[in-house]
Motif scaffolding. Structure first.
Motif, short mmCIF file in Angstrom:
data_model
loop_
_atom_site.label_atom_id
_atom_site.label_comp_id
_atom_site.label_asym_id
_atom_site.label_seq_id
_atom_site.Cartn_x
_atom_site.Cartn_y
_atom_site.Cartn_z
N LEU A 1 -26.14 0.13 39.27
CA LEU A 1 -27.02 0.86 38.26
C LEU A 1 -26.69 0.32 36.77
O LEU A 1 -27.30 0.25 35.94
N GLU A 2 -25.33 0.18 36.73
CA GLU A 2 -24.75 -0.32 35.49
C GLU A 2 -25.41 -1.81 35.30
O GLU A 2 -25.81 -2.14 34.03
N SER A 3 -25.36 -2.52 36.13
CA SER A 3 -25.91 -3.99 36.06
C SER A 3 -27.43 -4.07 35.95
O SER A 3 -27.65 -4.86 34.83
N VAL A 4 -27.96 -3.07 36.42
CA VAL A 4 -29.56 -3.21 36.19
C VAL A 4 -29.72 -2.48 34.70
O VAL A 4 -30.68 -3.22 33.94
N LYS A 5 -29.02 -1.55 34.33
CA LYS A 5 -29.08 -1.02 32.84
C LYS A 5 -28.88 -2.12 31.86
O LYS A 5 -29.54 -2.50 31.02
N THR A 6 -27.89 -3.02 32.15
CA THR A 6 -27.31 -4.10 31.17
C THR A 6 -28.44 -5.08 31.23
O THR A 6 -28.83 -5.78 30.03
N GLY A 7 -29.02 -5.36 32.45
CA GLY A 7 -29.85 -6.62 32.46
C GLY A 7 -31.31 -6.23 32.00
O GLY A 7 -32.17 -7.12 31.93
N GLY A 8 -31.50 -4.94 32.15
CA GLY A 8 -33.02 -4.63 31.69
C GLY A 8 -34.20 -4.93 32.70
O GLY A 8 -35.32 -5.04 32.21
N TRP A 9 -33.72 -5.12 33.85
CA TRP A 9 -34.59 -5.64 34.75
C TRP A 9 -35.52 -4.66 35.23
O TRP A 9 -35.46 -3.51 35.52
N ARG A 10 -36.96 -5.02 35.62
CA ARG A 10 -37.81 -4.14 36.27
C ARG A 10 -37.88 -4.17 37.82
O ARG A 10 -37.43 -5.14 38.47
N PRO A 11 -38.33 -3.18 38.34
CA PRO A 11 -38.53 -3.30 39.73
C PRO A 11 -39.34 -4.27 40.33
O PRO A 11 -40.24 -4.63 39.61
N TRP A 12 -38.92 -4.82 41.45
CA TRP A 12 -39.76 -5.70 42.21
C TRP A 12 -41.19 -5.00 42.38
O TRP A 12 -41.30 -3.72 42.80
#
Length: 152
Positions: free
Chosen positions: A116-127
């Motif tokens: 969750l923290e990595s996804v937040k930092t990266g700003g990545w959209r769901p596949w």
């Protein structure tokens, strides 16, 4: 002159090497909006209804992959939930997978938090469904059985 020789030139002590490498890596960072799908306009609930259905029903297999590539990114970067709120929703997904499909293996909370923290930092959209179909056919089949055919 390319960037790498500058790093080597600046590297005459450990601290200068670390700083030069950090600057080099920062120069390579790509804006996530360039790589990821375009932001969703309008009602994200309609576009991502299939993700909500997966959370509600759980899955017989593929929980970790769904958390990593879809659910975490949806909760944090589409719904804009906090890491803590997202953790609670993922716990519900895990519980539903166990109750409805017998998929009760352990997924560590520390791993979920890091994701969750990595996804937040990266700003990545769901596949997207098409990306899942292309990259992970088994996961696509699982999703299709649970939510039916999903339109892009």
């Amino acid at each position: 002159m390319s960037l790498w020789p500058r790093v080597v030139e600046k590297c005459d002590s450990v601290s200068s090497c670390v700083q030069a490498l950090e600057e080099f890596l920062e120069s390579l960072r790509v804006d996530p909006s360039v790589c990821e799908e375009t932001p969703i306009r309008g009602d994200y609930r309609r576009v991502y209804a299939w993700v909500e259905k997966l959370i509600e029903s759980g899955v017989p297999d593929g929980r970790s992959r769904l958390i990593l590539y879809v659910i975490s990114r949806y909760l944090v970067n589409v719904k804009k939930l906090s890491v803590e709120e997202s953790e609670r929703v993922i716990e519900v997904f895990i519980e539903n997978s166990c109750r409805n499909h017998g998929n009760c293996g352990k997924i560590y909370k520390s791993w979920i938090r890091r994701v969750l923290e990595s996804v937040k930092t990266g700003g990545w959209r769901p596949w997207s469904i098409s990306r899942i179909k292309e990259n992970d056919r088994q996961l696509y089949e699982i999703i299709s059985r649970i939510v039916g055919v999903v339109e892009e």
